[in-house]
Design an enzyme around this catalytic site. Structure first.
Site, PDB file in Angstrom:
ATOM      1  N   ASP A   1       0.752  -1.258  -0.006  1.00  0.00           N
ATOM      2  CA  ASP A   1      -0.022  -0.077   0.052  1.00  0.00           C
ATOM      3  C   ASP A   1       0.803   1.203   0.014  1.00  0.00           C
ATOM      4  O   ASP A   1       2.163   1.236   0.371  1.00  0.00           O
ATOM      5  CB  ASP A   1      -0.886   0.045   1.246  1.00  0.00           C
ATOM      6  CG  ASP A   1      -0.121  -0.475   2.482  1.00  0.00           C
ATOM      7  OD1 ASP A   1       1.117  -0.065   2.656  1.00  0.00           O
ATOM      8  OD2 ASP A   1      -0.956  -1.113   3.288  1.00  0.00           O
TER       9      ASP A   1
ATOM     10  N   ASP B   1       1.240   4.882   1.726  1.00  0.00           N
ATOM     11  CA  ASP B   1       0.700   5.739   2.538  1.00  0.00           C
ATOM     12  C   ASP B   1       1.425   7.061   2.789  1.00  0.00           C
ATOM     13  O   ASP B   1       2.348   7.364   2.138  1.00  0.00           O
ATOM     14  CB  ASP B   1       1.140   5.029   4.015  1.00  0.00           C
ATOM     15  CG  ASP B   1       0.492   4.036   4.540  1.00  0.00           C
ATOM     16  OD1 ASP B   1      -0.287   3.728   4.080  1.00  0.00           O
ATOM     17  OD2 ASP B   1       1.382   2.973   5.083  1.00  0.00           O
TER      18      ASP B   1
ATOM     19  N   ASP C   1       8.752   3.232  13.954  1.00  0.00           N
ATOM     20  CA  ASP C   1       9.644   2.111  14.588  1.00  0.00           C
ATOM     21  C   ASP C   1      10.894   1.665  14.278  1.00  0.00           C
ATOM     22  O   ASP C   1      11.903   1.602  15.001  1.00  0.00           O
ATOM     23  CB  ASP C   1       8.559   0.722  14.534  1.00  0.00           C
ATOM     24  CG  ASP C   1       8.101   0.291  12.922  1.00  0.00           C
ATOM     25  OD1 ASP C   1       8.507   1.176  12.191  1.00  0.00           O
ATOM     26  OD2 ASP C   1       7.421  -0.596  12.930  1.00  0.00           O
TER      27      ASP C   1
HETATM   28  P1  ATP Z   1       3.755  -3.349   5.180  1.00  0.00           P
HETATM   29  O1  ATP Z   1       2.430  -2.352   4.789  1.00  0.00           O
HETATM   30  O2  ATP Z   1       4.405  -3.586   3.817  1.00  0.00           O
HETATM   31  O3  ATP Z   1       3.147  -4.359   5.980  1.00  0.00           O
HETATM   32  P2  ATP Z   1       4.652  -0.955   6.647  1.00  0.00           P
HETATM   33  O4  ATP Z   1       6.028  -0.694   7.287  1.00  0.00           O
HETATM   34  O5  ATP Z   1       4.154  -0.106   5.624  1.00  0.00           O
HETATM   35  O6  ATP Z   1       4.708  -2.436   6.049  1.00  0.00           O
HETATM   36  P3  ATP Z   1       2.133  -0.258   7.911  1.00  0.00           P
HETATM   37  O7  ATP Z   1       1.303  -0.858   9.209  1.00  0.00           O
HETATM   38  O8  ATP Z   1       1.562   0.095   6.798  1.00  0.00           O
HETATM   39  O9  ATP Z   1       3.543  -1.077   7.730  1.00  0.00           O
HETATM   40  O10 ATP Z   1       2.731   1.092   8.509  1.00  0.00           O
HETATM   41  C1  ATP Z   1       3.113   2.027   7.803  1.00  0.00           C
HETATM   42  C2  ATP Z   1       4.200   3.075   8.395  1.00  0.00           C
HETATM   43  O11 ATP Z   1       3.764   3.234   9.785  1.00  0.00           O
HETATM   44  C3  ATP Z   1       5.639   2.108   8.799  1.00  0.00           C
HETATM   45  O12 ATP Z   1       6.506   2.122   7.708  1.00  0.00           O
HETATM   46  C4  ATP Z   1       6.174   2.743  10.112  1.00  0.00           C
HETATM   47  O13 ATP Z   1       6.959   4.004   9.733  1.00  0.00           O
HETATM   48  C5  ATP Z   1       4.905   3.275  10.776  1.00  0.00           C
HETATM   49  N1  ATP Z   1       4.468   2.253  11.770  1.00  0.00           N
HETATM   50  C6  ATP Z   1       3.554   1.235  11.711  1.00  0.00           C
HETATM   51  N2  ATP Z   1       3.180   0.507  12.553  1.00  0.00           N
HETATM   52  C7  ATP Z   1       4.067   1.065  13.645  1.00  0.00           C
HETATM   53  C8  ATP Z   1       4.365   0.968  15.164  1.00  0.00           C
HETATM   54  N3  ATP Z   1       3.642  -0.318  15.809  1.00  0.00           N
HETATM   55  N4  ATP Z   1       5.163   1.808  15.612  1.00  0.00           N
HETATM   56  C9  ATP Z   1       5.879   2.762  15.146  1.00  0.00           C
HETATM   57  N5  ATP Z   1       5.656   2.815  13.794  1.00  0.00           N
HETATM   58  C10 ATP Z   1       4.889   2.102  13.037  1.00  0.00           C
HETATM   59 MG    MG Z   2       2.200  -0.216   4.546  1.00  0.00          MG
END
Ligand code: ATP
Ligand code: MG
Length: 405
Positions: A62, A64, A138
């Site tokens: 996705d 963001d 994170d």
């Molecule tokens: P994917 O979507 O591929 O699973 P992602 O890193 O994009 O991985 P998302 O859940 O879409 O995961 O979150 C988007 C962003 O928000 C992350 O890249 C990170 O920067 C932040 N984020 C998400 N969850 C957390 C958390 N628990 N603590 C801190 N930051 C977070």
């Molecule tokens: Mg994501």
């Protein structure tokens, strides 16, 4: 060089010649949203997993968007948007079936943040600058921002170098970050195994040391994380790593407990590797099928193997209810999914009775999943008296008989 975790240094900027991301690779809906926000006078960027994946030449799940606009301002700037969430207020922008998430820069909130007595952050809706936002994320590799106008990556935490070195690093003290939100332990495992990353010994030790705090995470959030771990094409590797690091016993104890038995372990690995193949082939894979696998050894441990025509559905139903009750303490499976799982399991009895009394069985909405599940059990070494072979050879060829899994 960027100085890790120092919140007062300017960001490092990386030009397109360095990161090689092309504007065409970026989702058009996300671009539209960023343009609308910019036209309304707000700074807006792509952030997080999509930048990480594009730099690694992978397809992002996705895209963001993050902005300085507050949720209310975002809502005014973009039609078709909706404010959601309580723990984190976000805006969802819908276009057809696609939803893009737009969030506002946040700060850690410092002393204002409300926490449990174990240090878990309950609520931190404090808005901040892009720099503060970068440090509350994170891992460094998840904290990269892309400005789609000049196509520069903005990096406050050293994530771009870490990404190129394929290393997972926590932003700030990992002990504190895992304590604030133990779900980061699971996220770390997912990134380590999905992206083949390295990790320093101290961080690995912290993963292990803080895994027990996963018990504090609400069961519904754990359910979502389990889906992300096991439905995205890398389930087997994630499962092995979770066991190796002694994390599974805190995430899904009911499954972890069964792994000491080799027969069960082989069943899990066979099933998960099968799921990974389905993802690669773009075949459907549902939460119901996944959980019917993850909970199956616990069920058969309770009621014995289902390998005889004499087993009664009622016994199975009673045992399943006990298993779901146990599971609910750690992981909340939606009722609808629970019912689907029970149907898949019930088919393990029905499919031992062949030939069937009626051909209607082939058009049952759970036939296909039940049959696939039976084949899996046989593939993992179970003798079911040739049931799989019989159903394979005797089922109608026409696809219209089958409903989706
Ligand atoms: P994917 O979507 O591929 O699973 P992602 O890193 O994009 O991985 P998302 O859940 O879409 O995961 O979150 C988007 C962003 O928000 C992350 O890249 C990170 O920067 C932040 N984020 C998400 N969850 C957390 C958390 N628990 N603590 C801190 N930051 C977070
Ligand atoms: Mg994501």
């Amino acid at each position: 060089m960027v100085n890790h975790n120092q919140e007062d240094v300017p960001p490092e900027l990386y030009a397109q010649s360095q990161h090689k991301i092309q504007i065409e690779q970026i989702d058009s809906h996300a671009k539209e949203i960023i343009h609308s926000l910019k036209d309304s006078g707000f700074k807006a960027y792509l952030v997080g997993g999509c930048i990480r994946d594009l730099v690694l030449n992978k397809d992002p799940k996705d895209f963001d968007v993050v902005t300085e606009a507050t949720p209310e301002q975002i809502k005014r700037a973009i039609p078709r948007s909706r404010v959601i969430g309580t723990r984190f207020k976000l805006v969802h922008v819908r276009k057809g079936r696609k939803i893009t998430e737009v969030s506002t820069f946040r700060s850690k909130g410092g002393k204002r943040t409300s926490k449990t007595n174990k240090g878990i952050v309950l609520r931190d809706n404090f808005y901040g600058t892009i720099q503060e936002d970068a440090f509350r994320r994170d891992f460094t590799i998840n904290s990269l921002y892309l400005d789609i106008d000049d196509m520069k990556i903005i990096d406050y935490t050293g994530g771009f170098n870490d990404l190129n070195n394929r290393e997972l690093k926590s932003i700030g003290d990992s002990k504190l970050r895992f304590r604030e939100d133990p779900i980061r332990v699971i996220r770390a495992v997912r990134f380590l195994s999905n992206l083949n990353l390295k990790i320093k010994k101290t961080l690995k030790k912290d993963l292990f040391n803080f895994a027990h705090m996963l018990q504090e995470i609400p069961p519904a959030r754990k359910y979502e994380e389990i889906l992300k771990l096991f439905l995205a094409g890398n389930a087997k590797k994630n499962f092995i790593l979770l066991l190796e690091l002694h994390i599974l016993k805190f995430l899904l104890p009911i499954t972890a407990k069964q792994c000491s038995n080799e027969k069960n372990y082989i069943f899990f690995l066979t099933a998960l590797s099968n799921s990974d193949d389905r993802v690669k082939k773009d075949l459907p894979l549902t939460p119901a099928f996944l959980f019917s696998v993850l909970l199956w050894p616990a069920l058969t441990n309770r009621m014995g193997e289902i390998n005889s025509r004499k087993i009664k559905s009622l016994i199975l139903l009673r045992a399943s209810n006990i298993i779901f009750k146990q599971c609910r303490e750690d992981c909340f499976i939606p009722k609808r999914t629970e019912n689907m799982i029970k149907e898949i399991w019930e088919f393990q009895i029905k499919l031992l009775k062949f030939p069937p009394k009626s051909k209607l069985i082939f058009s049952h909405r759970r036939f296909r999943a039940g049959y696939d599940f039976l084949l899996l059990r046989e593939e993992a070494g179970l003798n079911l008296g040739g049931a799989g072979k019989w159903w394979k050879e005797n089922q109608p060829k026409s696809k219209r008989f089958y409903k989706n899994k």
